[in-house]
Design a protein around this motif. Sequence first.
Motif, PDB file in Angstrom:
ATOM      1  N   GLY A   8      15.991  14.276  -0.054  1.00  0.00           N
ATOM      2  CA  GLY A   8      15.399  14.181   1.283  1.00  0.00           C
ATOM      3  C   GLY A   8      14.156  13.316   1.329  1.00  0.00           C
ATOM      4  N   HIS A   9      13.748  12.773   0.198  1.00  0.00           N
ATOM      5  CA  HIS A   9      12.538  11.956   0.161  1.00  0.00           C
ATOM      6  C   HIS A   9      12.749  10.662  -0.607  1.00  0.00           C
ATOM      7  CE1 HIS A   9       9.925  15.117   1.859  1.00  0.00           C
ATOM      8  NE2 HIS A   9      10.823  15.919   1.338  1.00  0.00           N
ATOM      9  N   ALA A  10      13.982  10.374  -0.994  1.00  0.00           N
ATOM     10  CA  ALA A  10      14.240   9.205  -1.842  1.00  0.00           C
ATOM     11  C   ALA A  10      14.172   7.906  -1.045  1.00  0.00           C
ATOM     12  CB  ALA A  10      15.610   9.331  -2.496  1.00  0.00           C
ATOM     13  N   ARG A  11      13.725   6.854  -1.686  1.00  0.00           N
ATOM     14  CA  ARG A  11      13.689   5.501  -1.122  1.00  0.00           C
ATOM     15  C   ARG A  11      14.683   4.594  -1.839  1.00  0.00           C
ATOM     16  NH1 ARG A  11      10.557   5.092   3.573  1.00  0.00           N
ATOM     17  NH2 ARG A  11       9.933   7.269   3.618  1.00  0.00           N
ATOM     18  N   PRO A  37       4.341  -4.568  -2.933  1.00  0.00           N
ATOM     19  CA  PRO A  37       5.337  -5.366  -3.669  1.00  0.00           C
ATOM     20  C   PRO A  37       6.212  -6.226  -2.734  1.00  0.00           C
ATOM     21  CG  PRO A  37       5.383  -3.060  -4.386  1.00  0.00           C
ATOM     22  CD  PRO A  37       4.534  -3.137  -3.135  1.00  0.00           C
ATOM     23  N   GLY A  38       6.681  -7.330  -3.251  1.00  0.00           N
ATOM     24  CA  GLY A  38       7.588  -8.201  -2.512  1.00  0.00           C
ATOM     25  C   GLY A  38       6.985  -8.607  -1.176  1.00  0.00           C
ATOM     26  N   PHE A  39       7.818  -8.517  -0.143  1.00  0.00           N
ATOM     27  CA  PHE A  39       7.331  -8.836   1.193  1.00  0.00           C
ATOM     28  C   PHE A  39       7.086  -7.565   2.011  1.00  0.00           C
ATOM     29  CE2 PHE A  39       9.448 -12.823  -0.039  1.00  0.00           C
ATOM     30  CZ  PHE A  39       8.394 -13.693   0.150  1.00  0.00           C
ATOM     31  N   HIS A  54       3.550   0.574   4.781  1.00  0.00           N
ATOM     32  CA  HIS A  54       4.831   1.198   4.467  1.00  0.00           C
ATOM     33  C   HIS A  54       5.109   1.240   2.960  1.00  0.00           C
ATOM     34  CE1 HIS A  54       6.203   1.302   8.692  1.00  0.00           C
ATOM     35  NE2 HIS A  54       5.378   0.288   8.802  1.00  0.00           N
ATOM     36  N   ALA A  55       4.126   0.885   2.165  1.00  0.00           N
ATOM     37  CA  ALA A  55       4.350   0.782   0.715  1.00  0.00           C
ATOM     38  C   ALA A  55       4.394   2.158   0.054  1.00  0.00           C
ATOM     39  CB  ALA A  55       3.243  -0.051   0.073  1.00  0.00           C
ATOM     40  N   LEU A  59       0.953   1.290  -9.300  1.00  0.00           N
ATOM     41  CA  LEU A  59       0.529   2.649  -8.991  1.00  0.00           C
ATOM     42  C   LEU A  59       1.446   3.203  -7.904  1.00  0.00           C
ATOM     43  CD1 LEU A  59      -3.349   2.072  -8.871  1.00  0.00           C
ATOM     44  CD2 LEU A  59      -2.027   3.070 -10.742  1.00  0.00           C
ATOM     45  N   ASP A  60       1.840   4.447  -8.066  1.00  0.00           N
ATOM     46  CA  ASP A  60       2.600   5.114  -7.003  1.00  0.00           C
ATOM     47  C   ASP A  60       1.631   5.590  -5.932  1.00  0.00           C
ATOM     48  OD1 ASP A  60       5.021   4.846  -8.365  1.00  0.00           O
ATOM     49  OD2 ASP A  60       4.679   6.664  -9.516  1.00  0.00           O
TER      50      ASP A  60
END
Lengths: 323, 323, 323, 323, 323, 323
Positions: A12-15, D6-8, D13-14, F17-18
């Motif tokens: 439910g939280h995966a990207r 990262p990326g574009f 939203h990262a 970093l997360d």
Amino acid sequence: MRLAAPGFGRLGHARQLDLYFGGGEANVAASLANFGVPAEFVTRLPENDLAQACLRELHAYGVATDHVVFGGSRMGIYFTETGAVARPGNVIYDREHSAIAEIKPGMIDWDAVFEGAGWFHWTGITPAISAGAAEVCLEAVRAARKRGLTVSCDLNYRKKLWKYGKPAGAVMPPLVEECDLILGNEEDAEKVFGIKPDAQGYLSVCKQLMARFPRAKKIAITLRGSINANHNTWKGVLYDGNTLYESRQYDITHIVDRIGGGDSFMGGLIYGLLTTPGDCQRAVEFAAAASCLKHTVPGDFNQVSVAEVENLMGGNASGRVNR
Amino acid sequence: MRLAAPGFGRLGHARQLDLYFGGGEANVAASLANFGVPAEFVTRLPENDLAQACLRELHAYGVATDHVVFGGSRMGIYFTETGAVARPGNVIYDREHSAIAEIKPGMIDWDAVFEGAGWFHWTGITPAISAGAAEVCLEAVRAARKRGLTVSCDLNYRKKLWKYGKPAGAVMPPLVEECDLILGNEEDAEKVFGIKPDAQGYLSVCKQLMARFPRAKKIAITLRGSINANHNTWKGVLYDGNTLYESRQYDITHIVDRIGGGDSFMGGLIYGLLTTPGDCQRAVEFAAAASCLKHTVPGDFNQVSVAEVENLMGGNASGRVNR
Amino acid sequence: MRLAAPGFGRLGHARQLDLYFGGGEANVAASLANFGVPAEFVTRLPENDLAQACLRELHAYGVATDHVVFGGSRMGIYFTETGAVARPGNVIYDREHSAIAEIKPGMIDWDAVFEGAGWFHWTGITPAISAGAAEVCLEAVRAARKRGLTVSCDLNYRKKLWKYGKPAGAVMPPLVEECDLILGNEEDAEKVFGIKPDAQGYLSVCKQLMARFPRAKKIAITLRGSINANHNTWKGVLYDGNTLYESRQYDITHIVDRIGGGDSFMGGLIYGLLTTPGDCQRAVEFAAAASCLKHTVPGDFNQVSVAEVENLMGGNASGRVNR
Amino acid sequence: MRLAAPGFGRLGHARQLDLYFGGGEANVAASLANFGVPAEFVTRLPENDLAQACLRELHAYGVATDHVVFGGSRMGIYFTETGAVARPGNVIYDREHSAIAEIKPGMIDWDAVFEGAGWFHWTGITPAISAGAAEVCLEAVRAARKRGLTVSCDLNYRKKLWKYGKPAGAVMPPLVEECDLILGNEEDAEKVFGIKPDAQGYLSVCKQLMARFPRAKKIAITLRGSINANHNTWKGVLYDGNTLYESRQYDITHIVDRIGGGDSFMGGLIYGLLTTPGDCQRAVEFAAAASCLKHTVPGDFNQVSVAEVENLMGGNASGRVNR
Amino acid sequence: MRLAAPGFGRLGHARQLDLYFGGGEANVAASLANFGVPAEFVTRLPENDLAQACLRELHAYGVATDHVVFGGSRMGIYFTETGAVARPGNVIYDREHSAIAEIKPGMIDWDAVFEGAGWFHWTGITPAISAGAAEVCLEAVRAARKRGLTVSCDLNYRKKLWKYGKPAGAVMPPLVEECDLILGNEEDAEKVFGIKPDAQGYLSVCKQLMARFPRAKKIAITLRGSINANHNTWKGVLYDGNTLYESRQYDITHIVDRIGGGDSFMGGLIYGLLTTPGDCQRAVEFAAAASCLKHTVPGDFNQVSVAEVENLMGGNASGRVNR
Amino acid sequence: MRLAAPGFGRLGHARQLDLYFGGGEANVAASLANFGVPAEFVTRLPENDLAQACLRELHAYGVATDHVVFGGSRMGIYFTETGAVARPGNVIYDREHSAIAEIKPGMIDWDAVFEGAGWFHWTGITPAISAGAAEVCLEAVRAARKRGLTVSCDLNYRKKLWKYGKPAGAVMPPLVEECDLILGNEEDAEKVFGIKPDAQGYLSVCKQLMARFPRAKKIAITLRGSINANHNTWKGVLYDGNTLYESRQYDITHIVDRIGGGDSFMGGLIYGLLTTPGDCQRAVEFAAAASCLKHTVPGDFNQVSVAEVENLMGGNASGRVNR
């Protein structure tokens, strides 16, 4: 197709999702091919790039797919997340209306499939998907029997499947009746056939199964002790009607991926029975060691070699670096 | 250059590899520089971007590389996968024909290297690579001895190396003879010199090594108990000819990366012996705590500070968050 | 094995490397198998998990590997970084002393390999690696010729290889002499044979090559215009001794991965010549379109289908989403 | 410390941020060290692991940090996202109250810093951070001047900084007055000093700057044409009071990371002026080529070699793979 | 749920998939909520963690979901890969039998949904999924009309959908008849209604649509020029029955993700018409700029602010870094 | 904003970093909203994209943010690394000068905030940040008390905060005095109030706290046993002045992320007290089970459902896969 939440993250939280291919019968085929036994996987797949990816992965492991038939609009998917400590792993099945769920008798030419084959294996997941899949499974089992193949099954009861109206207890018996070798765990036997252990424990389960399905010459049971989601104990037994052969028990303290554990046991068991036919003790030890090692690799397919399994069977469980 | 399969994935199935730099002597140098002791690493590297990356990483840790010589066509590589539970970690060496393997005596100006230096450390991995590397190692050891440096070695026996025709038992003795401090584990002593523990256990190994190599004033042994690939016990002992100093034993239940563990022990031991010269107990405790912590960080190099090591030596192994 | 710095990162600063398998002949085999043409790759590999991974990847694409021989201690590696704008891509070869570099005549049973085969393809990279590889290549070419196979080659000149003492100009002629179809680019022809274009441009190169190697019935040339590292133009020509067939030119404005571009052209060309033998125009168009598409996918192997190539050949280069 | 989406992806939203170290002066130091010129970076950092990581990265590039002073509670951070097409890149500065922002005169011993040094470079970012940083910058500039160092600056106007109450126009003049070499772009000159180009264009900007700051012997201007966020044109000019030397113009069609572009120009310019002192044309060509290449690598620091810069200066902008 | 092959990788070779949520109507709702306009998304979802993840993502963008109904067994999925140069992007729809596909009239209480609402938007994707979805869409459109809401639609023709037996041309007319605002592109109009441009080009398409659907007060058309998969031109027009308002045309040279482009145009158009009701020119410019920017961010939802859109509308397309 | 070194990597060596959002009060709000209890988070944030990302994440979990005020220049950050075995986790706070640190009384309209609210929760982290934050916290507590809300707090002592000149022991008492429910651990009580357990252990801590803060009707204590950084025991107790209710103790053998553990306990406790007001035993069991599960998911926010918590409370800690 398995889509798995990475690491210990939740669905439910995966990207991102890790993509694997797997499934009860495919996993057994991959185990066998990986151990060097010629193996073929038969199913029905849609015509799209994802199905091609599935075939590519099977070919990478050396599994033949010459009799796969194409049709339908989708491939079955299951979404998984890995449990941790007291949080159970979870599976969301999205297999309804898949190409294999919509299979009908006659779509597969079992005579062609079984040409030159010696063994047919199926699992309880297939008849759980749809009435059509159950009918085709029965068609296959009977064709295999008729041609003299050894037939094996893994009862593999999955509560979240079996939604098409018929209970497992009604569908499974005629399928299991044709089997020479039945694999299950205590829960399977109870949920599918109402067979409960008595004071003899799993020996009684073996005996009851054999009594009910007299064609079976061997019954195998896997025994998982769930200490928590990361830490299980694991062993297997094999009963030949006379003797109960028990493997050593493994203490799997840091599970990497337990999905496919039972299938890797079955793959190891068939390998053992094929390579040293009379030696039930070796077969069950090979199966248990192979599937213990499966818990240490990601994905459904077992990725370990015969040498690695034999090293563990020989008692070397220290995990020391090979260098 | 170490190329490691990510997570618990296998080398035979990896799509990406994590890149680290490491190696027996480099790891000790990185430990020392990280603890604030001036350290320099001497080797032979090819002229390419990967070698530059290696130098960059050493510089990041503060290791000097002023006497590295350039030549040859490749850098040694080793591929690793991390073991899990009963599946051992694995190393595939790809070090043959590397720049260091093709080194010849005379290529390094040891007088320039040792100008101002006080300690020279080498490991058994270097003479295992090639006859040339063994000869240069001997050249270095004798030059160091001549200039009065303290010389230490780590026996570091690696079965998968030692392929150039001479056995370890023939090559190592003249090298080890020059050493003031010898580090090994029970397996090293047996595999290289045929020295086996008697009833006194590792004390007897120390005594036998010291008897055989009388110039050695101290013998250290690391003691790893491999419960499985994730869970080891770890301690070390230091013998000065009179007393056996034993560190506390650590229970490393969730190993992150055990490669470089022995090197981080050596780094900690040299640090301890240099900073509190007479205090063997402190030195072996520092070494054991430092290398216990090494098991908790990825890569070959130890990344922990003196303060972190001392905190653990002081008995704080609870792992509570610092906040 | 290709180890590639991810994205536009540099090898000297990478922390992870993407792992692909590839190489001149393997890339052509993968293209053909992917298009449905039975293809087999023959090489020599060491016995380790990385070599198994290579075989797995070839099998995934459908390439047979039944005659691969095992031995030696390492697999050839090349490290790559992707260029951007005015920064060229870079390759660091680490192929010396690989299993294939140490191959010797007689190690491969070419009669068994060519049993039932119709076409043999080799590239100039193989004789560039070592004298042994060049000898085995000659052995193969002659065996193929003797059994009546069509023989093709890609000149594939690589300045950073050819280090074993003999120049390309000395080694290549007897190999190329046996070929029915020669592929090169203008640089190859000049660097290997000293053939320069005159006022007729690449037509003159074709004619000179054919004059020098009279057994060749067809000469193909790929024409890359390097506007910068991200943006190339691309086309190919095929000369049959009478007519120069030119493909349309593609404007590849956002290259994803150009490595393997020439090989995918060769794969497309062989596919075209096999499927519509007399139609040189179609063959060169198919080859150019297939290799244009190769530039849009990562890795050495082309991953596009015949239908996708034909769609582009048909003039649809708009890149509109299929939905 | 730069934390980059990262990326574009967008900062808002990262889920992960890429970590780099950089900053105007550090980037110039890294360029120079990378080109082989001894360089040192002086700043004030807090005592924590992130500051240590910053030092590690500088050391990896070969930049000395012997005179860094420690104190304060945080390191300045800037968050970046990469623009695409019509969406501009974005920077969120979080530099207030950093260790360098809270620096005071006297904290750095400039005499010790400048011992043996020949050149001092600063940028307009430092005095933009805080009054204290501006005062220390002035202290440094005057100490450098007094000891006879060459002093250079990059005007580097950043609208989002300069928040502590004094405008750039008031703070910068006494700092710039001490400089031998001034780098800017047309916007800097206008925003800081109100200097606008007349009909002579950037030549007039050079002349006006030199008139206003007569100690300056050279003025350099970078000229960026922003076609969109991915595609810029880029060149530089250098004026010595007599002649305007113009570099060739580069068409950077697929920018990887443009942050640090101006700093890499300055690094290249100083390198050029130091290595071929009288050759202004070479210096500006080297600077332009070096900074063109900086746009093709991720992170603030330039990662290209002198040979790569010279290859581009020589006119080879084709980006062909080196192999 | 969108599952996308990362970077420029292909679906048939992916090992990980990026997970986004999106869909025609949801994308418009996310655009509006992101611009600060209260927006709600109504659909039918299964009861599982993936559906919860979808709701979480909508809430993150500020979209209300109070009237979502739960039921059915699966969520619709589409798999995507990003095209490059001449290789088109690809979509594999796996939406059959989803919760929304199995919706029936009466399941949603449209009166409750429309309480307090002013605008209802639907797209041609919904009636393409199933007969039930088409019926519910008609139910919604008529309820909205009855309550006096403005109704808009995006024709959004998808060849790979529309598989349940009825053609778009039969299902769409009664739905479109109720609309005040119709958005399409030239292909949509032709494929759904057989409307082709005459010499007046897209003006004629607007006129024909308005003639056929007289309740429509405005017709909008998006105009995409596909130079290749990375490079498109983009503009939009809005016709109010009298005047054709044309936006400027954008040259999108380095597309990041074009999926959702049309939806972001619609979101921008509704925003424009709501905030400056009479100003068609501003509305179409806002819509075109907003959707130009959508092409520069990953995922279906537009992530840009009103200020960013207005900056681009104002002519600043240089992409210079904001700092 | 939390920026976490991935996996078991160290902050001083991280390349990525997360990014998570979290903090004492936000974590409790997220727990409650996730369990279906309406919850709102009040704070002060700067106006930038990172603050918007924070709001987006809170909205995703269902937390309202209607009364967040905007201002200041930065958001508080904390950097974390995950401990392993004997290496403690580490936190680097970078919260000084954040928008919330610079808050002043009067900035938040507490009457508006508390309109319709029933419960106010704060933690000891807020008054630790700055004098202003402590004053606003007192303002809030008194406003809540005045309006009759239940007030709870978590003492949450953090040694690395509390740097603005006043000790926790001076600031906390007037805040805690207003609370109906106080949560702490033994260390908090000692560090903040000098309360030490006597022979009665934590019961004595409860009694002493209640004696000192007589308005408190309930005291809760969490009891963490740190076997090492991966393995903790965990339980909680709740004292109502008469009875000490103890939860079962959990053995958390493979911690995923322990940050936010105490907050998830508080979230569970409030949920329990709100849903079954009189049942203290259920409340403490729910709190302990919920927070046990928090240790198995990454990030600060708890991601488990009421059903999952109740399943664990019911004694099912086996972690078997749900399928």
